[in-house]
Motif scaffolding. Sequence first.
Motif, short mmCIF file in Angstrom:
data_model
loop_
_atom_site.label_atom_id
_atom_site.label_comp_id
_atom_site.label_asym_id
_atom_site.label_seq_id
_atom_site.Cartn_x
_atom_site.Cartn_y
_atom_site.Cartn_z
N TYR A 37 -34.28 2.92 -49.79
CA TYR A 37 -34.92 2.44 -49.88
C TYR A 37 -34.52 0.98 -50.56
O TYR A 37 -34.34 -0.59 -50.81
CB TYR A 37 -36.77 2.08 -49.83
CG TYR A 37 -36.92 3.07 -48.60
CD1 TYR A 37 -36.66 2.39 -47.16
CD2 TYR A 37 -37.41 4.45 -48.57
CE1 TYR A 37 -37.26 3.01 -46.36
CE2 TYR A 37 -38.16 4.21 -47.66
CZ TYR A 37 -37.72 4.04 -45.91
OH TYR A 37 -38.08 4.27 -45.34
N ARG A 38 -35.06 1.41 -51.88
CA ARG A 38 -33.45 0.81 -53.31
C ARG A 38 -32.17 -0.24 -53.25
O ARG A 38 -32.48 -1.20 -53.48
CB ARG A 38 -34.13 1.48 -54.86
CG ARG A 38 -36.04 0.98 -54.59
CD ARG A 38 -35.65 2.51 -56.32
NE ARG A 38 -37.54 2.48 -56.52
CZ ARG A 38 -38.16 3.14 -57.83
NH1 ARG A 38 -36.96 3.84 -57.80
NH2 ARG A 38 -39.02 3.10 -57.45
N ASP A 39 -31.91 0.88 -52.91
CA ASP A 39 -30.38 0.22 -52.96
C ASP A 39 -30.07 -0.60 -51.34
O ASP A 39 -30.25 -1.69 -51.59
CB ASP A 39 -29.14 1.43 -52.46
CG ASP A 39 -29.23 2.19 -53.84
OD1 ASP A 39 -28.88 2.29 -54.43
OD2 ASP A 39 -28.66 3.39 -52.95
N PHE A 40 -31.16 -0.48 -50.57
CA PHE A 40 -31.45 -1.06 -49.09
C PHE A 40 -31.92 -2.28 -50.12
O PHE A 40 -31.73 -4.04 -49.71
CB PHE A 40 -32.10 -1.09 -47.95
CG PHE A 40 -32.21 -2.05 -46.64
CD1 PHE A 40 -31.54 -1.95 -45.83
CD2 PHE A 40 -33.15 -3.36 -46.75
CE1 PHE A 40 -31.08 -3.20 -45.15
CE2 PHE A 40 -32.77 -3.90 -46.12
CZ PHE A 40 -32.47 -3.77 -45.08
N ILE A 41 -32.90 -2.73 -50.35
CA ILE A 41 -33.31 -4.32 -51.16
C ILE A 41 -32.79 -3.93 -52.38
O ILE A 41 -32.09 -5.84 -52.20
CB ILE A 41 -34.76 -3.51 -52.13
CG1 ILE A 41 -35.97 -3.20 -50.81
CG2 ILE A 41 -35.28 -4.46 -52.74
CD1 ILE A 41 -36.57 -2.27 -51.52
N ALA A 42 -31.42 -3.26 -53.00
CA ALA A 42 -31.01 -4.07 -54.49
C ALA A 42 -29.44 -4.92 -53.25
O ALA A 42 -28.69 -5.43 -53.84
CB ALA A 42 -29.74 -3.40 -54.97
N HIS A 43 -29.86 -4.65 -52.94
CA HIS A 43 -28.27 -5.52 -51.77
C HIS A 43 -28.43 -6.32 -50.55
O HIS A 43 -27.64 -7.43 -50.88
CB HIS A 43 -27.02 -4.07 -50.67
CG HIS A 43 -26.43 -4.79 -49.56
ND1 HIS A 43 -24.99 -4.76 -50.56
CD2 HIS A 43 -26.28 -5.76 -48.50
CE1 HIS A 43 -24.22 -5.46 -49.89
NE2 HIS A 43 -24.56 -5.86 -49.27
N TYR A 44 -29.85 -6.41 -50.19
CA TYR A 44 -30.01 -7.55 -49.25
C TYR A 44 -30.54 -8.97 -49.53
O TYR A 44 -31.06 -9.93 -49.10
CB TYR A 44 -30.73 -7.13 -47.78
CG TYR A 44 -28.97 -6.46 -47.03
CD1 TYR A 44 -28.18 -6.92 -46.37
CD2 TYR A 44 -29.04 -5.14 -46.94
CE1 TYR A 44 -27.35 -6.74 -45.57
CE2 TYR A 44 -28.13 -4.26 -46.35
CZ TYR A 44 -27.22 -5.73 -45.72
OH TYR A 44 -26.79 -4.94 -44.79
N ALA A 45 -31.58 -7.82 -50.55
CA ALA A 45 -32.52 -9.87 -51.55
C ALA A 45 -31.43 -10.23 -52.01
O ALA A 45 -32.07 -11.94 -51.62
CB ALA A 45 -33.08 -8.71 -52.70
N PRO A 46 -30.64 -10.17 -53.51
CA PRO A 46 -29.68 -11.91 -52.95
C PRO A 46 -29.05 -11.96 -51.85
O PRO A 46 -29.28 -13.27 -52.11
CB PRO A 46 -28.87 -10.72 -54.30
CG PRO A 46 -28.91 -9.27 -54.81
CD PRO A 46 -29.83 -8.95 -53.53
N LEU A 47 -28.92 -11.50 -51.18
CA LEU A 47 -28.50 -12.49 -49.53
C LEU A 47 -29.08 -12.92 -48.53
O LEU A 47 -28.11 -13.98 -48.46
CB LEU A 47 -27.46 -11.11 -48.65
CG LEU A 47 -26.50 -10.97 -47.80
CD1 LEU A 47 -25.92 -12.26 -47.86
CD2 LEU A 47 -25.95 -10.20 -46.72
N LEU A 48 -30.53 -12.51 -48.72
CA LEU A 48 -31.95 -13.47 -47.92
C LEU A 48 -31.48 -14.35 -48.57
O LEU A 48 -31.65 -15.36 -47.99
CB LEU A 48 -32.75 -12.34 -48.04
CG LEU A 48 -34.26 -12.76 -47.94
CD1 LEU A 48 -34.04 -13.39 -46.39
CD2 LEU A 48 -35.28 -12.18 -47.84
#
Length: 301
Positions: free
Chosen positions: A214-225
């Motif tokens: 879950y943290r990998d998903f957040i780390a990748h997509y939060a900046p992309l958002l």
Amino acid sequence: MYANAIPGSTRRSIAPPHRTADAPCLVDGAIAARLAGNRPAAGDLVAQVVEDAAPAGGVLWLSSLAALMAPFGVGERLMRTCVFRLVRQGVLCTVRDGRRSACWPSAARRAAGAPTADEPVKWTIVVGWLARLCGAEQEALRKHLWNDGFRLIAPGVFALPGAPPATLSAGLERLGIAGRLWVCQMNELPDSGQRPLSELVDAAWDLAPVVAGYRDFIAHYAPLLDSVRAAPALTDCDAFVLRTLVRCDWRRAQRHDPRLPAALLPPDWPAERGAQLRRELEALTADGAGRHLARPAPPSP
């Protein structure tokens, strides 16, 4: 939307957009890096695209699926291999019409859900040690229950906090062992003076890899958002590619989540933050991805 009826079938054919060599899919650096690096497995991408492009009652021609898979770097030969494997796994169904083939999702995939923190926790128990299963059946049962979040708490006894997953009965039927097991639910006996059932979570479920996913998903997509919000409107193709990657990566993050009730989870559980991030990205890409999938395809030869 351009559609054909498949002879001898009650399902309608939904034709996805046609892509030509002189109209490549342009993605920004973050999406391109995902495609070049730690992208989802080809089979996961194929399953997700079919699910999105062939909604209830619809099918997708494999020739059209090949065009949709091109931006992900999945060639037609690999795509057809993935479809063959997904059919064998029961994920997709196919039908032939002359020299052409079409596919569609066989069933909805398991939805995430768990009781709220103030609901009493019921445990689903599967007892198989008296079922006289052969070695191969025992291994198949163990793998199926493990993927559904169950853990072995005693010889031949599997447990899962919360409601039984929707895939349980169908999975046991597919394995050929339905009717040979015992499935029940239990509650903790209050005031018994014994160890609380919640301690079984720490003993049997290793949640560290789930948290990391879950943290990998957040780390990748939060900046992309933030980048998507600030950037000009995405092209329809970019929106389609990004939404597909988000959905595949979210399923990958969830794959080993046992979906334990909220009352048994640590206070800093990152799944809700990841789910909110996924919802926001899907909302930003929904219109463009929908237009991309709805674009008419040229007449079939």
